[in-house]
Write an enzyme that holds these catalytic residues in place. Sequence first.
Site, short mmCIF file in Angstrom:
data_model
loop_
_atom_site.label_atom_id
_atom_site.label_comp_id
_atom_site.label_asym_id
_atom_site.label_seq_id
_atom_site.Cartn_x
_atom_site.Cartn_y
_atom_site.Cartn_z
N TYR A 61 24.39 29.62 39.36
CA TYR A 61 25.49 29.52 38.41
C TYR A 61 25.30 28.35 37.46
CZ TYR A 61 27.97 32.53 41.78
OH TYR A 61 28.34 33.53 42.63
N SER A 63 34.44 39.40 43.28
CA SER A 63 34.87 40.26 42.16
C SER A 63 36.01 41.18 42.55
CB SER A 63 33.70 41.07 41.61
OG SER A 63 33.95 41.48 40.27
N LEU A 109 40.28 45.03 36.28
CA LEU A 109 41.57 45.40 36.88
C LEU A 109 42.76 44.66 36.26
CD1 LEU A 109 40.38 45.84 40.55
CD2 LEU A 109 41.66 47.56 39.24
N LYS A 167 42.62 44.04 30.60
CA LYS A 167 42.36 43.42 29.30
C LYS A 167 41.20 44.07 28.53
CE LYS A 167 39.62 39.62 31.31
NZ LYS A 167 39.63 38.16 31.52
#
Length: 350
Positions: A53, A238, A245, A248
Amino acid sequence: MKYVPLGRTGLEVSRVCLGTMTWGTQNTQADADEQIEYALDNAVNFMDTAEMYSVPPTKESYGKTETIIGNWLSRHPSRRQDFILATKIAGPGMSYVRGGSNISGKTVIEAVDASLKRLQTDYIDLYQLHWPNRTTPHFAKHFPGDISFTNVDRDEQSIQMLDILQGLEACIKAGKIRHFGLSDDTTWGINEFIRLSDKHSLPRVASIQNEFSLLHTKDWPYLVENCVHEDVAYLPWSPLAAGALTGKYLNGARPEGSRWTYAQRNGLFRDTALVEKSVSQYLEVAAKHNMTPAQLALSWCDQVDGVTSTIIGATSLAQLKEDMAAFDMVLSEEALSDIMAVLREYPVPF
């Protein structure tokens, strides 16, 4: 906040795990500091990161999130004991991470040392293998024919797994990590690690984190059942299907700064016509029961039998507050029935 055992480790973790993978690309150090402090102040004692990350993963973003967490820890050393810190070693395939090599005992030791340096801590509570050396049915490769199991050399995989376990044991004996877990692995992967651990008196797998949400329930029931009976903590990642979900992204919307505006996420496998239809119906269910769409999805995930702690991530403090509130909500029988009606209609939308 509710707390549950993390497998057989003796550790108790909050039902909410703070995910961090956007810190360094979509979130600044100041954003991360704010989220860490809010989570800790609201009884979250579990934080998950990875050497890979922030995301989308690039050579430039590699290690940024661990560095951000380390910067916070360097300013708040007395708070290290307040939370259980999990991170991950990247699997093969990324040229800028150890030349894209497989995970091995040697690379585990190298990666642990590098993560400890970035995190500015003396130990990691849970060290996870981000994905296996072999290809597994994750990231939408779970349909028959997408991958092959019969062309995998089982004996070679077992040899590699034993070597990895020996590297993990060396790190545990050195006090660098306390426990180890898996990610993006399968029932066979869990059980082979357990078999090797039992046979060679090596560390036992504590947990697995896999993608799991209303749009992606492939681990239910077989892998989750296996986790329950083998005392392996199941950690969904997730749970909002990369934000799908929330609703948007309906009708092709791409809000500025959202994850799907980034190259790796835009049009990723979750963006399908069936996802569009199912999410639209989940939004109706959420409105009917006076919840936000995100809260409906997270509350549902939290109540699934066998789930240990759900990993949530947010790009703003407002999102984090909304998401955490879901874990204080109880879905009524009617709400669960309404959710199940949609899930039965769209069981595998991607």
